[in-house]
Design a protein around this motif. Structure first.
Motif, PDB file in Angstrom:
ATOM      1  N   GLN A 171       0.827  -1.210   0.000  1.00 39.43           N
ATOM      2  CA  GLN A 171       0.000   0.000   0.000  1.00 39.43           C
ATOM      3  C   GLN A 171       0.859   1.257   0.000  1.00 39.43           C
ATOM      4  N   LEU A 172       1.892   1.254   0.833  1.00 40.44           N
ATOM      5  CA  LEU A 172       2.771   2.417   0.907  1.00 40.44           C
ATOM      6  C   LEU A 172       3.532   2.612  -0.399  1.00 40.44           C
ATOM      7  N   ASP A 173       4.079   1.541  -0.950  1.00 39.11           N
ATOM      8  CA  ASP A 173       4.810   1.645  -2.221  1.00 39.11           C
ATOM      9  C   ASP A 173       3.916   2.210  -3.318  1.00 39.11           C
ATOM     10  N   ALA A 193       4.452   5.769  -5.156  1.00 36.44           N
ATOM     11  CA  ALA A 193       4.661   5.772  -6.604  1.00 36.44           C
ATOM     12  C   ALA A 193       3.702   6.745  -7.283  1.00 36.44           C
ATOM     13  N   GLU A 194       2.485   6.802  -6.783  1.00 38.92           N
ATOM     14  CA  GLU A 194       1.475   7.691  -7.365  1.00 38.92           C
ATOM     15  C   GLU A 194       1.678   9.143  -6.952  1.00 38.92           C
ATOM     16  N   HIS A 195       2.349   9.358  -5.808  1.00 38.03           N
ATOM     17  CA  HIS A 195       2.576  10.722  -5.294  1.00 38.03           C
ATOM     18  C   HIS A 195       4.055  10.880  -4.939  1.00 38.03           C
ATOM     19  N   PRO A 196       4.925  10.997  -5.945  1.00 34.21           N
ATOM     20  CA  PRO A 196       6.376  11.056  -5.699  1.00 34.21           C
ATOM     21  C   PRO A 196       6.818  12.281  -4.915  1.00 34.21           C
ATOM     22  N   ALA A 197       5.960  13.300  -4.796  1.00 34.97           N
ATOM     23  CA  ALA A 197       6.321  14.495  -4.026  1.00 34.97           C
ATOM     24  C   ALA A 197       6.199  14.267  -2.524  1.00 34.97           C
ATOM     25  N   VAL A 225      10.811   0.140   3.262  1.00 36.01           N
ATOM     26  CA  VAL A 225       9.908   0.995   2.481  1.00 36.01           C
ATOM     27  C   VAL A 225      10.472   2.411   2.407  1.00 36.01           C
ATOM     28  N   ALA A 226      10.943   2.926   3.540  1.00 37.33           N
ATOM     29  CA  ALA A 226      11.500   4.276   3.570  1.00 37.33           C
ATOM     30  C   ALA A 226      12.738   4.385   2.684  1.00 37.33           C
ATOM     31  N   ASP A 227      13.603   3.374   2.748  1.00 43.75           N
ATOM     32  CA  ASP A 227      14.862   3.429   1.986  1.00 43.75           C
ATOM     33  C   ASP A 227      14.628   3.338   0.485  1.00 43.75           C
ATOM     34  N   ARG A 228      13.781   2.402   0.043  1.00 41.16           N
ATOM     35  CA  ARG A 228      13.628   2.257  -1.409  1.00 41.16           C
ATOM     36  C   ARG A 228      12.820   3.398  -2.036  1.00 41.16           C
ATOM     37  N   ASN A 229      12.066   4.125  -1.200  1.00 46.71           N
ATOM     38  CA  ASN A 229      11.326   5.274  -1.721  1.00 46.71           C
ATOM     39  C   ASN A 229      11.988   6.607  -1.370  1.00 46.71           C
ATOM     40  N   ASP A 230      13.126   6.544  -0.642  1.00 53.62           N
ATOM     41  CA  ASP A 230      13.887   7.730  -0.265  1.00 53.62           C
ATOM     42  C   ASP A 230      13.004   8.754   0.452  1.00 53.62           C
ATOM     43  N   ILE A 231      12.290   8.265   1.473  1.00 55.80           N
ATOM     44  CA  ILE A 231      11.414   9.158   2.236  1.00 55.80           C
ATOM     45  C   ILE A 231      11.744   9.024   3.722  1.00 55.80           C
ATOM     46  N   PRO A 257      -9.384  -1.258   3.862  1.00 54.71           N
ATOM     47  CA  PRO A 257      -9.446  -0.802   2.491  1.00 54.71           C
ATOM     48  C   PRO A 257      -8.106  -0.240   2.085  1.00 54.71           C
ATOM     49  N   SER A 258      -7.927  -0.040   0.794  1.00 51.98           N
ATOM     50  CA  SER A 258      -6.631   0.424   0.295  1.00 51.98           C
ATOM     51  C   SER A 258      -6.312   1.792   0.876  1.00 51.98           C
ATOM     52  N   LEU A 259      -5.016   2.106   0.926  1.00 59.08           N
ATOM     53  CA  LEU A 259      -4.547   3.326   1.562  1.00 59.08           C
ATOM     54  C   LEU A 259      -5.121   4.557   0.897  1.00 59.08           C
ATOM     55  N   THR A 260      -5.036   4.625  -0.413  1.00 58.02           N
ATOM     56  CA  THR A 260      -5.460   5.830  -1.096  1.00 58.02           C
ATOM     57  C   THR A 260      -6.945   6.036  -1.061  1.00 58.02           C
ATOM     58  N   SER A 261      -7.708   4.967  -1.005  1.00 60.62           N
ATOM     59  CA  SER A 261      -9.166   5.117  -1.026  1.00 60.62           C
ATOM     60  C   SER A 261      -9.688   5.624   0.299  1.00 60.62           C
ATOM     61  N   GLN A 262      -8.845   5.560   1.378  1.00 63.77           N
ATOM     62  CA  GLN A 262      -9.319   5.969   2.680  1.00 63.77           C
ATOM     63  C   GLN A 262      -8.892   7.378   3.035  1.00 63.77           C
ATOM     64  N   ALA A 263      -8.116   8.035   2.212  1.00 60.00           N
ATOM     65  CA  ALA A 263      -7.682   9.387   2.535  1.00 60.00           C
ATOM     66  C   ALA A 263      -8.894  10.296   2.591  1.00 60.00           C
ATOM     67  N   SER A 264      -8.952  11.076   3.642  1.00 57.33           N
ATOM     68  CA  SER A 264     -10.078  11.988   3.806  1.00 57.33           C
ATOM     69  C   SER A 264      -9.631  13.274   4.443  1.00 57.33           C
TER      70      SER A 264
END
Length: 355
Positions: free
Chosen positions: A114-116, A120-124, A159-165, A348-355
């Motif tokens: 979910q995090l990856d 990936a969808e929000h690289p910022a 997850v943090a290392d491969r996404n550099d966050i 539910p998926s991570l992005t679908s739950q953002a509110s």
């Protein structure tokens, strides 16, 4: 799987330029995994949300500069309604780029994917805050396990290392106190061992408005800060050493307002009244002489003169204008009117739950 070790020499390493650390919060949070520990209801979630807002806006956080980035805040103990109320207590303007989520899978059961996908969808997005660790872990036996703690923390760090966050995970402290604040983190040393850094928020008494924030990590210097909590917001407060100096400065400025002082440490202690009673003459004399430069920045000059019978302290308040660097504001904090106190040098998926 690679069969041979990928080695290089120290000379080859030295030929490579050292890349600067891409700080998310200057000198405090860099890419990697960090744990933010604190007792229940101590104010961790307020600090976490305050961090998210500061990074999202590129505003200072507790006096540290931040780099403006998008942020993902996974608040698993607060639903949308409570999160809405909390956010309104801190700001009425919603910054762009702050993504919220109140449901997520567990570690090893889809959270990493979910995090990856989200990143990936929000690289910022360069900061991910998860509140709390226990909400993303499988239920285990009552006995802490180093291997399980290390495994779970390593999965988050990967997850943090491969996404550099930068990933900050909120966690609880044990009830048992320890002189080392980082040993108070609930669980075993496997968590701190796998993480890149740890931050502990410790409030001695729940009704007090101050707390100590200790931080350590691979990329940061060990630090201990005093924080004040007011109106649901944390801010940098005076350390005990700063408070000690402020109290003494206030008393000295009143004493020297009319004329300079020349006399023994015992006489000075008596002239300072209540503030002087907090010091012994010898302790006060040593403190003044060891802090001559700092006192001079506030416009108070200290010198000593020895006679045949005794050592005399000489103090005067130097007149200064706005350009001579002696104003209290030069130090970064005002001199407050402080009272005398004892001085102590599946979901539910991570992005679908953002509110």
């Amino acid at each position: 799987m690679q069969d041979t070790l990928n080695t290089y020499t120290l000379q080859e390493l030295y030929k490579q330029p050292i890349e600067p650390i891409p700080w998310v919060v200057e000198d405090l949070l860099a890419p990697g995994l960090y744990f933010l520990g604190g007792s229940p209801k101590v104010g961790k979630s307020w600090l976490a949300l305050q961090l998210c807002l500061a990074v999202c806006r590129g505003e200072p956080f507790l006096g540290f500069e931040t780099k403006r980035n998008e942020v993902l805040y996974i608040s698993l103990e607060d639903g949308p309604r409570r999160l809405h109320i909390r956010a309104l207590r801190l700001t009425e303007e919603a910054p762009a780029g702050l993504y919220l989520c109140t449901h997520a899978h567990l570690i090893g059961h889809g959270l990493e994917q979910q995090l990856d996908q989200m990143l990936a969808e929000h690289p910022a997005v360069k900061l991910v805050v998860i509140d709390t660790l226990q909400k993303i872990r499988e239920a285990t036996s009552a006995t802490p396990s180093y291997s399980i703690d290390y495994r779970d923390a390593s999965a988050l760090k990967a997850v943090a290392d491969r996404n550099d966050i930068c990933m900050v995970v909120v966690h609880h402290l044990r009830k048992l106190k320890d002189e080392d604040p980082f040993k108070q983190m609930s669980g075993t040393n496997g968590l701190n061992g796998a993480a890149d850094g740890s931050i502990v928020l410790d409030r001695r008494k729940r009704q007090e408005g101050t707390a100590t924030m200790s931080a350590t990590g691979r990329d940061i210097e060990d630090m201990e800060l005093t924080l004040d909590f007011s109106d649901c917001r944390w801010s940098r407060g005076c350390s005990p050493e700063q408070l000690q100096m402020l109290q003494l400065l206030s008393a000295l400025q009143r004493l020297l307002a009319d004329k300079p002082f020349s006399g023994t440490a015992t006489e000075l202690t008596a002239r300072l009244g209540d503030e002087g009673n907090l010091w012994g003459p010898a302790q006060l004399s040593r403190y003044l002489q060891s802090h001559e430069e700092e006192l001079a920045r506030y416009g108070i000059l200290v010198s000593t003169r020895r006679t045949s019978k005794q050592r005399l302290l000489q103090l005067c308040c130097r007149p200064h204008d706005e350009n001579d660097g002696c104003d209290a504001s030069d130090t970064g904090f005002e001199i407050p009117d402080v009272s005398s106190q004892p001085s102590q040098p599946s979901s539910p998926s991570l992005t679908s739950q953002a509110s």
